[in-house]
Write a protein that holds these residues in place. Structure first.
Motif, PDB file in Angstrom:
ATOM      1  N   LEU A  13      11.205   3.576  -0.880  1.00  0.00           N
ATOM      2  CA  LEU A  13      11.203   2.322  -0.119  1.00  0.00           C
ATOM      3  C   LEU A  13      11.263   2.577   1.384  1.00  0.00           C
ATOM      4  N   LEU A  14      12.113   3.503   1.799  1.00  0.00           N
ATOM      5  CA  LEU A  14      12.233   3.789   3.225  1.00  0.00           C
ATOM      6  C   LEU A  14      10.964   4.449   3.770  1.00  0.00           C
ATOM      7  N   GLY A  16       7.915   4.002   2.575  1.00  0.00           N
ATOM      8  CA  GLY A  16       6.915   2.939   2.631  1.00  0.00           C
ATOM      9  C   GLY A  16       7.137   2.018   3.817  1.00  0.00           C
ATOM     10  N   ALA A  17       8.394   1.695   4.091  1.00  0.00           N
ATOM     11  CA  ALA A  17       8.698   0.840   5.239  1.00  0.00           C
ATOM     12  C   ALA A  17       8.356   1.554   6.543  1.00  0.00           C
ATOM     13  N   GLY A  18       8.622   2.836   6.609  1.00  0.00           N
ATOM     14  CA  GLY A  18       8.285   3.595   7.811  1.00  0.00           C
ATOM     15  C   GLY A  18       6.791   3.617   8.054  1.00  0.00           C
ATOM     16  N   ALA A  20       4.627   1.355   6.978  1.00  0.00           N
ATOM     17  CA  ALA A  20       4.215  -0.013   7.330  1.00  0.00           C
ATOM     18  C   ALA A  20       4.567  -0.324   8.775  1.00  0.00           C
ATOM     19  N   LEU A  21       5.742   0.090   9.231  1.00  0.00           N
ATOM     20  CA  LEU A  21       6.133  -0.177  10.610  1.00  0.00           C
ATOM     21  C   LEU A  21       5.256   0.590  11.589  1.00  0.00           C
ATOM     22  N   LYS A  22       4.904   1.828  11.234  1.00  0.00           N
ATOM     23  CA  LYS A  22       4.022   2.601  12.105  1.00  0.00           C
ATOM     24  C   LYS A  22       2.641   1.947  12.175  1.00  0.00           C
TER      25      LYS A  22
END
Length: 56
Positions: A13-14, A16-18, A20-22
């Motif tokens: 999850l982390l 994937g979030a990283g 997406a944020l990038k």
């Protein structure tokens, strides 16, 4: 076994979030560049004035 799976899920999850944020940062930079270009490349309005390139 369950705590190991929970930790792996949290890592996924982390990660994937990283990603997406990038990706969102790159989208924001591209939109900012287009917005700034809009101020440089503006169409001329009636009377020779520089018009607004946006509608608001």
């Amino acid at each position: 076994m369950v705590p190991l799976l929970l930790v792996l899920l949290l890592v996924l999850l982390l990660a994937g979030a990283g990603f997406a944020l990038k990706a969102l940062w790159w989208v924001a930079i591209i939109v900012l560049a287009l917005w700034l270009l809009g101020f440089v490349i503006r169409p001329t309005a009636a009377g020779g004035r520089r018009g607004r390139w946006y509608r608001w």
